[in-house]
Design a protein around this motif. Structure first.
Motif, PDB file in Angstrom:
ATOM      1  N   VAL A  26       0.815  -1.220   0.000  1.00 21.13           N
ATOM      2  CA  VAL A  26       0.000   0.000   0.000  1.00 21.13           C
ATOM      3  C   VAL A  26       0.848   1.270   0.000  1.00 21.13           C
ATOM      4  O   VAL A  26       0.568   2.203  -0.760  1.00 21.13           O
ATOM      5  N   PRO A  27       1.920   1.380   0.808  1.00 16.97           N
ATOM      6  CA  PRO A  27       2.720   2.610   0.779  1.00 16.97           C
ATOM      7  C   PRO A  27       3.333   2.913  -0.593  1.00 16.97           C
ATOM      8  O   PRO A  27       3.563   4.083  -0.922  1.00 16.97           O
ATOM      9  N   PHE A  29       1.857   2.645  -3.403  1.00 19.16           N
ATOM     10  CA  PHE A  29       0.816   3.357  -4.133  1.00 19.16           C
ATOM     11  C   PHE A  29       0.516   4.709  -3.502  1.00 19.16           C
ATOM     12  O   PHE A  29       0.230   5.675  -4.214  1.00 19.16           O
ATOM     13  N   GLN A  30       0.603   4.794  -2.187  1.00 16.83           N
ATOM     14  CA  GLN A  30       0.340   6.064  -1.511  1.00 16.83           C
ATOM     15  C   GLN A  30       1.288   7.159  -1.984  1.00 16.83           C
ATOM     16  O   GLN A  30       0.904   8.313  -2.068  1.00 16.83           O
ATOM     17  N   ARG A  31       2.511   6.796  -2.304  1.00 21.91           N
ATOM     18  CA  ARG A  31       3.474   7.806  -2.739  1.00 21.91           C
ATOM     19  C   ARG A  31       3.559   7.946  -4.258  1.00 21.91           C
ATOM     20  O   ARG A  31       4.299   8.769  -4.766  1.00 21.91           O
ATOM     21  N   CYS A  35      -1.855   8.751  -7.719  1.00 22.64           N
ATOM     22  CA  CYS A  35      -2.642   7.630  -7.187  1.00 22.64           C
ATOM     23  C   CYS A  35      -3.588   8.176  -6.119  1.00 22.64           C
ATOM     24  O   CYS A  35      -3.158   8.787  -5.146  1.00 22.64           O
ATOM     25  N   SER A  37      -6.490   6.210  -4.889  1.00 15.54           N
ATOM     26  CA  SER A  37      -7.101   5.175  -4.041  1.00 15.54           C
ATOM     27  C   SER A  37      -6.643   3.801  -4.502  1.00 15.54           C
ATOM     28  O   SER A  37      -6.197   3.634  -5.640  1.00 15.54           O
ATOM     29  N   ARG A  39      -7.851  -0.497  -3.686  1.00 20.79           N
ATOM     30  CA  ARG A  39      -8.563  -1.533  -2.942  1.00 20.79           C
ATOM     31  C   ARG A  39      -8.421  -2.838  -3.704  1.00 20.79           C
ATOM     32  O   ARG A  39      -8.162  -2.839  -4.907  1.00 20.79           O
TER      33      ARG A  39
END
Length: 99
Positions: A26-27, A29-31, A35, A37, A39
């Motif tokens: 997940v991190p 994609f967070q950075r 991006c 969201s 799921r």
């Protein structure tokens, strides 16, 4: 917003490890540029099949920025070993938003 929808079929009996690898990723994609969201959904009728749904600001944020990044390589290193076959990836845009 563009949605990347990847249908991923994993090897039997790897659900827990695959889902843990996705959580670990997940991190990445967070950075990622653009991006918005992420799921993952597991298909009830076909338990080895998942749908990864990622919201991107633009198509290029996925196809150029993320795919060309070291974080994409890290993503594939985390989850690629679980794939029973190559993922099928499509991009969508909302044309009607009901409610």
């Amino acid at each position: 917003m563009i949605h990347e929808i990847a249908e991923i079929t994993i090897k039997p009996d790897t659900h827990a490890a695959f889902e843990a690898a996705v959580r670990e990723a997940v991190p990445l994609f967070q950075r990622a540029a653009g991006c918005l969201s992420i799921r993952i959904e597991r298909t009830i009728e076909r338990p080895e099949t998942y749908r990864l749904v990622i919201g991107w600001a633009t198509l290029e944020n996925h196809t150029v920025d993320f795919r060309g990044s070291d974080d994409f390589q890290a993503w594939r290193a985390l989850v690629g070993g679980f794939f029973a076959e190559p993922p099928r990836v499509e991009h969508t845009e909302t044309v009607v938003n009901g409610f």
